[in-house]
Write a protein that holds these residues in place. Structure first.
Motif, PDB file in Angstrom:
ATOM      1  N   ALA A 115       0.769  -1.375  -0.066  1.00 17.61           N
ATOM      2  CA  ALA A 115       0.138   0.042   0.106  1.00 17.61           C
ATOM      3  C   ALA A 115       0.991   1.314   0.022  1.00 17.61           C
ATOM      4  O   ALA A 115       0.613   2.131  -0.499  1.00 17.61           O
ATOM      5  CB  ALA A 115      -0.902  -0.019   1.216  1.00 17.61           C
ATOM      6  N   GLY A 119       0.772   4.317  -2.715  1.00 22.76           N
ATOM      7  CA  GLY A 119       0.187   5.631  -2.083  1.00 22.76           C
ATOM      8  C   GLY A 119      -1.123   5.001  -1.334  1.00 22.76           C
ATOM      9  O   GLY A 119      -1.627   4.269  -2.058  1.00 22.76           O
ATOM     10  N   ALA A 120      -1.144   5.103  -0.042  1.00 25.37           N
ATOM     11  CA  ALA A 120      -1.990   4.338   0.858  1.00 25.37           C
ATOM     12  C   ALA A 120      -3.490   4.525   0.141  1.00 25.37           C
ATOM     13  O   ALA A 120      -4.461   3.762   0.218  1.00 25.37           O
ATOM     14  CB  ALA A 120      -2.136   4.921   2.147  1.00 25.37           C
ATOM     15  N   ASP A 121      -3.981   5.812  -0.334  1.00 24.07           N
ATOM     16  CA  ASP A 121      -5.051   5.958  -0.813  1.00 24.07           C
ATOM     17  C   ASP A 121      -5.645   4.919  -2.132  1.00 24.07           C
ATOM     18  O   ASP A 121      -6.601   4.855  -2.530  1.00 24.07           O
ATOM     19  CB  ASP A 121      -5.280   7.405  -1.268  1.00 24.07           C
ATOM     20  N   ALA A 122      -4.549   4.849  -2.868  1.00 23.59           N
ATOM     21  CA  ALA A 122      -4.489   4.124  -4.059  1.00 23.59           C
ATOM     22  C   ALA A 122      -4.871   2.508  -3.698  1.00 23.59           C
ATOM     23  O   ALA A 122      -5.397   1.819  -4.738  1.00 23.59           O
ATOM     24  CB  ALA A 122      -3.143   4.038  -5.017  1.00 23.59           C
ATOM     25  N   SER A 124      -6.501  -0.894  -3.151  1.00 21.79           N
ATOM     26  CA  SER A 124      -7.725  -1.465  -3.048  1.00 21.79           C
ATOM     27  C   SER A 124      -8.300  -2.072  -1.701  1.00 21.79           C
ATOM     28  O   SER A 124      -7.326  -2.577  -0.864  1.00 21.79           O
ATOM     29  CB  SER A 124      -8.040  -2.154  -4.040  1.00 21.79           C
TER      30      SER A 124
END
Ligand code: TYM
Length: 334
Positions: A115, A119-122, A124
């Motif tokens: 992750a 990038g943590a937001d990317a 899933s």
């Protein structure tokens, strides 16, 4: 007496397995066929936890299966199948997800590493629940042992915890599996950076050797592998991690103890040692390369082998899932 059962899986995320996959897992998969009931899976559902091009995924799934057979996995002795061909894997994953704590899943180091890279937001939700799908793979088949490299140990601990938790809550249902990890080959490191494992996602092309790689390229990479300035072929994990990794690879492939290699190359410097190692690696992989190509030349035969494998796998997975549905309290479907 039924033999103890082994289950393991490998991702179809590259055009070839690498030396770490081979030494850390695949080789044991082959030898375990002599003593265990063996089930091996190309885990395409795991592969899509990171973005994949559909055409690449399809090709790589066949390449992965072909390499398993080429390495010596015998379709008459082992069950070899593609994960998405057996829908019970995803069904059991849901049930196990509902037994997994959010914090517990958040502690998985491989998720944190992967992750962080994108990038943590990317990342899933699938990447987050990846270890639960892996637990489902193993528990569906009542596996006793799971041959893997060191990087999978934490996932196996979660698998054991989930099996025990389910059994405790709903009554004895799952076999609690153990890891089968050989310390000498559990972590093959990157040829350019011996502080990290050899990995298709983290290694530079120079740091990784593929099973299906051209001999010239293998030689070049081994000759350029990072060592140290001491010039002595000697294993020392702390002071000489690069040379130690090369010794491990040599020892595993040639079947010679590290001490014997240290003796043979005493005083001869790294050049001769690396040259011989390159020969051992190239020679060791040549038959597997050839057999893989042959198998890939006949796709329909390969697909047929996988269809037979999936049918055998389902015969085992369906009754486990029936048991699980009943234990959880789902009303039987008529
Ligand atoms: P994967 O596809 O990343 O790797 C396949 C196997 O290779 C081992 N391995 C290594 N061993 C030693 N040194 C290395 N540098 C190295 N790199 C990889 C891995 O430990 C693994 O055994 N999550 C698994 C696939 C999986 C699975 C399962 C495994 C899915 N379901 C059920 C066992 C049981 C994975 O990503 O492996």
């Amino acid at each position: 007496m039924p033999q103890p059962r082994v289950f393991s899986g490998i991702q179809p995320t590259a055009d070839s397995f690498h030396l770490g996959n081979y030494l850390g897992a695949l080789r044991q998969w082959v030898t375990l066929q002599d003593t265990h009931d063996t089930i091996y899976c190309v885990v395409d559902l795991h592969a899509i936890t990171l973005p994949q091009q559909p055409a690449d995924l399809r090709r790589r799934t066949r390449v992965a299966a072909a390499q398993l057979f080429a390495a010596g996995i015998d379709p008459d002795r082992s069950i070899v199948f593609v994960q998405s061909h057996v829908p019970e894997h995803t069904e059991l994953t849901w049930v196990l997800s509902c037994l997994t704590g959010f914090g517990e899943a958040s502690r998985m180091t491989q998720f944190k590493d992967k992750a962080a890279k994108g990038g943590a937001d990317a990342a899933s939700v699938g990447l987050f629940t990846y270890p639960i799908l892996m637990a489902a793979d193993i528990l569906l088949y009542d596996a006793d042992q799971v041959p893997v490299g060191e990087d999978q140990r934490q996932h196996l601990e979660l698998t054991r915890d989930l099996a025990q938790r389910f059994n405790h809550r709903f009554g004895p249902t799952f076999v609690v599996p153990g890891p089968y990890i050989l310390p000498e080959v559990a972590k093959i490191t990157d040829l350019q950076d011996p502080s990290i494992k050899m990995s298709k996602s983290a290694s530079s092309p120079q740091g990784i050797i593929d099973v299906l790689e051209e001999p010239k390229s293998v030689e070049r990479k081994i000759m350029r592998a990072v060592t140290d300035t001491e010039g002595e072929v000697r294993a020392d994990e702390q002071a000489k991690p690069g040379v130690t990794n090369l010794l491990r690879i040599y020892s595993a492939l040639a079947g010679e103890p590290i001490a014997a290699l240290e003796q043979r190359y005493a005083g001869s410097g790294y050049g001769a040692f690396k040259k011989d190692l390159a020969e051992v690696v190239v020679g060791g992989f040549a038959p597997m390369r050839e057999r893989t190509e042959k198998l890939l030349a006949n796709e329909s035969e390969l697909d047929q082998l996988l269809a037979v494998g999936a049918a055998k796998a389902r015969k085992l997975a369906v009754p486990t899932m029936d048991r699980v549905r009943d234990r959880v309290g789902f009303l039987p479907a008529r």
